[in-house]
Design a protein around this motif. Structure first.
Motif, PDB file in Angstrom:
ATOM      1  N   GLY A 151       0.794  -1.252  -0.030  1.00 50.39           N
ATOM      2  CA  GLY A 151       0.016   0.064   0.188  1.00 50.39           C
ATOM      3  C   GLY A 151       0.969   1.340  -0.172  1.00 50.39           C
ATOM      4  N   GLY A 152       0.104   2.375   0.427  1.00 49.91           N
ATOM      5  CA  GLY A 152       0.845   3.526   0.168  1.00 49.91           C
ATOM      6  C   GLY A 152       1.905   3.830   1.203  1.00 49.91           C
ATOM      7  N   GLY A 153       1.893   2.835   2.386  1.00 48.50           N
ATOM      8  CA  GLY A 153       2.566   3.231   3.393  1.00 48.50           C
ATOM      9  C   GLY A 153       4.306   2.817   2.997  1.00 48.50           C
ATOM     10  N   VAL A 154       4.493   1.861   1.893  1.00 44.53           N
ATOM     11  CA  VAL A 154       5.846   1.642   1.437  1.00 44.53           C
ATOM     12  C   VAL A 154       6.352   2.706   0.516  1.00 44.53           C
ATOM     13  N   HIS A 155       5.624   3.598   0.219  1.00 41.12           N
ATOM     14  CA  HIS A 155       6.054   4.808  -0.356  1.00 41.12           C
ATOM     15  C   HIS A 155       6.595   5.715   0.660  1.00 41.12           C
ATOM     16  N   LEU A 156       5.521   5.933   1.766  1.00 39.08           N
ATOM     17  CA  LEU A 156       5.980   6.920   2.405  1.00 39.08           C
ATOM     18  C   LEU A 156       7.119   6.671   3.516  1.00 39.08           C
ATOM     19  N   SER A 157       7.286   5.520   3.446  1.00 40.28           N
ATOM     20  CA  SER A 157       8.552   4.932   4.399  1.00 40.28           C
ATOM     21  C   SER A 157       9.738   5.009   3.622  1.00 40.28           C
ATOM     22  N   GLY A 158       9.579   5.283   2.113  1.00 43.56           N
ATOM     23  CA  GLY A 158      10.857   5.054   1.317  1.00 43.56           C
ATOM     24  C   GLY A 158      11.514   3.861   1.080  1.00 43.56           C
ATOM     25  N   ALA A 159      10.577   2.674   1.283  1.00 45.68           N
ATOM     26  CA  ALA A 159      11.063   1.392   1.526  1.00 45.68           C
ATOM     27  C   ALA A 159      11.146   0.546   0.163  1.00 45.68           C
ATOM     28  N   THR A 160      10.897   1.246  -1.210  1.00 45.13           N
ATOM     29  CA  THR A 160      10.645   0.374  -2.147  1.00 45.13           C
ATOM     30  C   THR A 160      11.534  -0.663  -2.662  1.00 45.13           C
ATOM     31  N   GLN A 161      12.903   0.018  -2.388  1.00 38.85           N
ATOM     32  CA  GLN A 161      13.861  -0.743  -2.835  1.00 38.85           C
ATOM     33  C   GLN A 161      13.952  -1.968  -2.028  1.00 38.85           C
ATOM     34  N   GLU A 162      13.984  -1.901  -0.750  1.00 35.66           N
ATOM     35  CA  GLU A 162      14.106  -3.065   0.263  1.00 35.66           C
ATOM     36  C   GLU A 162      12.811  -4.024   0.030  1.00 35.66           C
ATOM     37  N   LEU A 163      11.590  -3.644  -0.192  1.00 34.74           N
ATOM     38  CA  LEU A 163      10.555  -4.427  -0.319  1.00 34.74           C
ATOM     39  C   LEU A 163      10.842  -5.400  -1.686  1.00 34.74           C
ATOM     40  N   VAL A 164      10.987  -4.446  -2.805  1.00 37.04           N
ATOM     41  CA  VAL A 164      11.331  -5.334  -3.903  1.00 37.04           C
ATOM     42  C   VAL A 164      12.486  -6.293  -3.823  1.00 37.04           C
ATOM     43  N   ARG A 165      13.362  -5.849  -3.257  1.00 36.31           N
ATOM     44  CA  ARG A 165      14.448  -6.895  -2.904  1.00 36.31           C
ATOM     45  C   ARG A 165      14.222  -8.109  -2.418  1.00 36.31           C
ATOM     46  N   PHE A 166      13.344  -7.848  -1.386  1.00 34.92           N
ATOM     47  CA  PHE A 166      12.790  -8.955  -0.252  1.00 34.92           C
ATOM     48  C   PHE A 166      12.003 -10.020  -1.187  1.00 34.92           C
ATOM     49  N   ALA A 167      11.131  -9.348  -2.103  1.00 32.76           N
ATOM     50  CA  ALA A 167      10.229 -10.318  -3.207  1.00 32.76           C
ATOM     51  C   ALA A 167      10.980 -11.113  -3.948  1.00 32.76           C
ATOM     52  N   GLU A 168      12.070 -10.297  -4.399  1.00 31.79           N
ATOM     53  CA  GLU A 168      12.951 -11.164  -5.504  1.00 31.79           C
ATOM     54  C   GLU A 168      13.685 -12.441  -4.725  1.00 31.79           C
ATOM     55  N   LEU A 169      14.250 -11.866  -3.802  1.00 31.47           N
ATOM     56  CA  LEU A 169      14.905 -12.954  -2.964  1.00 31.47           C
ATOM     57  C   LEU A 169      14.480 -14.189  -2.604  1.00 31.47           C
ATOM     58  N   ASN A 170      12.933 -13.891  -2.121  1.00 34.04           N
ATOM     59  CA  ASN A 170      12.069 -14.978  -1.804  1.00 34.04           C
ATOM     60  C   ASN A 170      11.237 -15.358  -2.743  1.00 34.04           C
ATOM     61  N   ASP A 171      11.497 -14.774  -3.866  1.00 33.43           N
ATOM     62  CA  ASP A 171      10.478 -15.274  -4.792  1.00 33.43           C
ATOM     63  C   ASP A 171       8.886 -15.244  -4.697  1.00 33.43           C
ATOM     64  N   VAL A 172       8.472 -13.956  -3.793  1.00 35.12           N
ATOM     65  CA  VAL A 172       7.166 -13.744  -3.706  1.00 35.12           C
ATOM     66  C   VAL A 172       6.440 -12.751  -4.603  1.00 35.12           C
ATOM     67  N   PRO A 173       5.277 -13.224  -5.305  1.00 37.81           N
ATOM     68  CA  PRO A 173       4.593 -12.317  -6.093  1.00 37.81           C
ATOM     69  C   PRO A 173       3.959 -11.287  -5.426  1.00 37.81           C
ATOM     70  N   VAL A 174       3.696  -9.957  -5.976  1.00 38.36           N
ATOM     71  CA  VAL A 174       3.308  -8.523  -5.160  1.00 38.36           C
ATOM     72  C   VAL A 174       2.043  -8.153  -5.939  1.00 38.36           C
ATOM     73  N   VAL A 175       1.324  -7.878  -5.258  1.00 40.14           N
ATOM     74  CA  VAL A 175      -0.034  -7.018  -5.915  1.00 40.14           C
ATOM     75  C   VAL A 175      -0.061  -5.698  -4.952  1.00 40.14           C
ATOM     76  N   SER A 176      -0.694  -4.930  -5.393  1.00 37.83           N
ATOM     77  CA  SER A 176      -0.898  -3.395  -4.637  1.00 37.83           C
ATOM     78  C   SER A 176      -2.124  -2.863  -4.590  1.00 37.83           C
ATOM     79  N   THR A 177      -2.377  -2.156  -3.596  1.00 34.51           N
ATOM     80  CA  THR A 177      -3.793  -1.173  -3.696  1.00 34.51           C
ATOM     81  C   THR A 177      -3.308  -0.077  -4.442  1.00 34.51           C
TER      82      THR A 177
END
Lengths: 160, 541
Positions: free
Chosen positions: B210-236
């Motif tokens: 959700g928007g909280g990821v942008h607000l925290s400036g965490a997009t890089q960390e989140l994408v990397r986590f998804a890639e490393l753990n092979d987890v699909p992502v959807v968004s609000t």
């Protein structure tokens, strides 16, 4: 379920309004709300009694904690605390029922604090439930006015 | 030093670079002292837009947006802008002038109880009674706005306080500690390890951002986590752009206006990580059903959001950037989830919407927005307004390395043009495109003057259908086309409006060469308006 919230807040203008506004905006119910000073002049204590289901009770605590003027939120069931409410009740009396009224006061530990030829003001400080009982006992008497404070509560001392 | 100067000094201490606002007598001492600084000032054309501009600025710069208006009607005009920011948790400082302290409460000229009025739309508000409180109040206000769950803070300053002399020297507090406000930053390590274990166990995990990821400036960390753990992502809606739209692990926007395959993915997962999203009604129709058959983790900086709409199995409170940094530091060995990812790709293929044949003379919204995406720069900022155009923007715009801004929680029409102005001022190197309907365009077209005055070039796309489309669609479904209050007749000729403001004008309809027109439109860095004729009877689904 009934729940009591003992909320320490900054003693600033508008805080009472903000907390009351929070309850109304979020559709939380207020059974009673009392606020007074604490030993620290900068801090007030609000005691709020509310009713709701499990999820609502939890949300009330979380939303109160979010409010920036709220310092600390304690919440507990009625059975876990000492609760008191003050009521002043003005009644009409006559020769016939004066004795009965005074007996009821003695039974319920209420005091007569003001009197005239045909009216008296009775003061009682007890749990809300016992105050309801007292009002029931005076049903046959002509009640002129009632003023109640709402509940204040402190959690019971734990056994050492 | 007088109060007004102290306020300006506070803003300098907080590294404020630009303030959006409007004038009036009650705020005049402040605007006078601003002249002594390097802070840029932007005079918008109606106060509501000062908050929207500050919002766009905050979202692109990562800083706190600042706006200032006068008392009475100036302040009340700001309310919708403040409520819009509050709903999407945007950090703002909103300064309002106020009448003299001793006149407050007596209904004098241009007086309004603004602190009372905005209470349900701000994180906190101040009415400054004592000029010596100014440094402490501003330090607190910026701290409150920019930490925990971010949000707007209003500071109301009476005219006499702005002109009062400080009793001593100006001194800005170095540190701050508020006993009644201590936001959680680091996540609980026990919970973090619990989550990692669940990710290892899961066969069909999914992350909803959700928007909280942008607000925290965490997009890089989140994408990397998804890639490393092979987890699909959807968004609000507010989470669009966390992962680029064409990333192999991204499966679209969820919700009743989202992609069917995104909703299906969320329903069929056995582990759902809800990150920085508040699970509101647009994203999750039936929050009571979402936790059936799965473990749900809710990660948010605001503990009150966790459990508000849906009860998670594992709550985790804290700043998302910190939490995902901690996740990445854990030693975990997840399986890959390629079978699950392949299944989701299959759904995406089979659930693709079939494009309706276009009524003659009109442009298909999907075709248009996809074509626009292709021509836009990769790192461009796309600002969507509200309505059918917003839903089409969410569905078809391809975010690569840029940003997608919109008014999600409050759905405020007219947000896009002022937010685009604020966004452009935060980063002039970026191409900024605002996409808006013809109804909302008339709500904020006055800011074309602001764009001209401050040389802030924005490309504006007006999707014209002569209706308030989203409501017309609702009346089509609910009232059998008995239209009420949705027809836009008497609209101005946009080519003349563009000319009036010195902007280029482009028209696109069914007969146009779409790609050529878009290349023309976006070929330079000047302001421009492109009017796109869309079938008035088009539906979002």
């Amino acid at each position: 379920m009934k729940r009591i919230y003992s909320v320490l807040v900054e003693n600033r203008a508008g805080v009472l309004s903000k907390v009351a506004g929070l309850f109304s905006r979020r559709n939380f119910n207020i059974d009673s709300l009392v606020v007074g000073e604490t030993a620290d002049k900068a801090v007030s204590c609000m005691t709020i009694v509310s009713t709701g289901d499990e999820r609502t009770i939890e949300q009330i605590e979380k939303q109160l904690n979010k409010k920036i003027d709220v310092i600390k939120v304690k919440t507990f069931k009625e059975s876990m605390s000492i609760n008191r409410e003050l009521m002043l009740i003005k009644v009409k009396y006559n020769k016939e029922n004066r004795r009965d009224i005074m007996e009821n006061c003695t039974i319920m530990n209420a005091k007569i604090v003001d009197m005239s030829k045909n009216m008296m003001i009775i003061q009682i400080c007890d749990t809300s439930d016992r105050i309801e009982v007292f009002i029931e006992m005076l049903k046959s008497v002509s009640i002129v006015e009632i003023a109640r404070t709402g509940t204040v509560a402190l959690t019971k001392c734990k056994e050492l | 030093m007088i109060g007004a100067e102290a306020i300006v000094k506070c803003l300098e201490k907080e590294n404020t670079e630009v303030i959006f606002g409007y004038s009036g007598v009650a705020i005049d001492p402040f605007w006078n002292k601003i002249l002594d600084t390097d802070i840029k000032t932007v005079l918008i054309r109606t106060e509501q837009n000062a908050a929207h501009c500050a919002s766009g600025y905050a979202r692109i710069s990562g800083k706190v947006g600042v706006c200032a208006v006068t008392s009475g009607p100036g302040a009340t005009n700001l309310i919708t802008g403040i409520a819009t920011a509050y709903a999407d948790s945007i950090p703002l400082i909103c300064i309002t002038g106020q009448v003299n302290s001793d006149m407050i409460g007596s209904d004098v000229f241009q007086e309004a109880d603004i602190t009372g009025a905005v209470e349900s739309f701000v994180k906190y508000s101040y009415l400054i009674r004592n000029v010596d409180d100014i440094p402490k109040i501003f330090k607190e206000a910026f701290y409150i706005a920019s930490t925990g769950r971010k949000g707007p803070v209003l500071i109301d300053i009476p005219f006499d306080v702005q002109n009062a002399e400080l009793s001593g020297k100006f001194s800005y507090p170095e540190t701050i500690s508020m006993r009644s406000y201590k936001p959680t930053v680091k996540g609980n390590i026990v919970q973090i390890k619990k989550v990692i274990k669940e990710v290892e166990k899961a066969k069909r995990p999914i992350i909803c951002v959700g928007g909280g990821v942008h607000l925290s400036g965490a997009t890089q960390e989140l994408v990397r986590f998804a890639e490393l753990n092979d987890v699909p992502v959807v968004s609000t809606m507010m989470g669009i752009g966390v992962m680029s739209s064409d990333h192999p692990l991204y499966f679209g926007m969820v919700g009743n206006n989202g992609k069917a395959y995104a909703n299906r993915a969320m329903n069929e997962s056995d582990l759902l990580l809800m990150v920085g999203a508040r699970v509101a009604d647009r994203a999750v129709n039936r929050p009571d059903l979402i936790t059936e058959n799965k473990v749900m983790v809710h990660i948010d900086v605001d503990p009150a959001e966790i459990g508000k709409n849906v009860g998670p199995t594992i709550p985790l409170v804290g700043d998302i950037k910190h939490i995902f940094t901690d996740f990445l530091a854990q030693d975990n060995h997840p399986d890959d989830h390629q079978d699950w990812v392949k299944t989701l790709r299959g759904y995406k293929e089979e659930m693709k919407t079939i494009r309706e044949p276009q009524a003659k003379g009109y442009v298909c919204p999907e075709t248009f927005i996809r074509a626009l995406s292709k021509v836009m720069k990769d790192d461009a900022i796309y600002v969507a307004d509200v309505g059918q155009n917003q839903i089409w923007s969410c569905a078809y715009h391809i975010v690569k390395s840029g940003r997608f801004l919109t008014s999600g929680g409050m759905g405020t029409m007219g947000y896009s043009i002022p937010a685009a102005i604020g966004g452009k001022m935060a980063d002039r190197s970026k191409q900024v495109v605002a996409v808006i309907g013809d109804g909302a365009f008339q709500m904020s077209m006055m800011e074309l003057a602001t764009m001209r005055q401050y040389d802030v070039p924005i490309k504006i796309v007006v999707m014209k259908n002569g209706y308030l489309g989203m409501v017309r669609e609702h009346q089509h479904n609910a009232y059998n086309d008995h239209y009420s209050m949705v027809e836009l007749k008497g609209d101005p000729d946009l080519s003349l409006i563009a000319a009036a403001y010195g902007m280029k004008y482009f028209k696109v309809d069914g007969a146009s060469d779409l790609d050529a027109s878009l290349w023309d439109f976006l070929s330079d860095d000047d302001s421009g308006i492109m009017e796109v004729y869309v079938d008035p009877m088009a539906l979002t689904r």
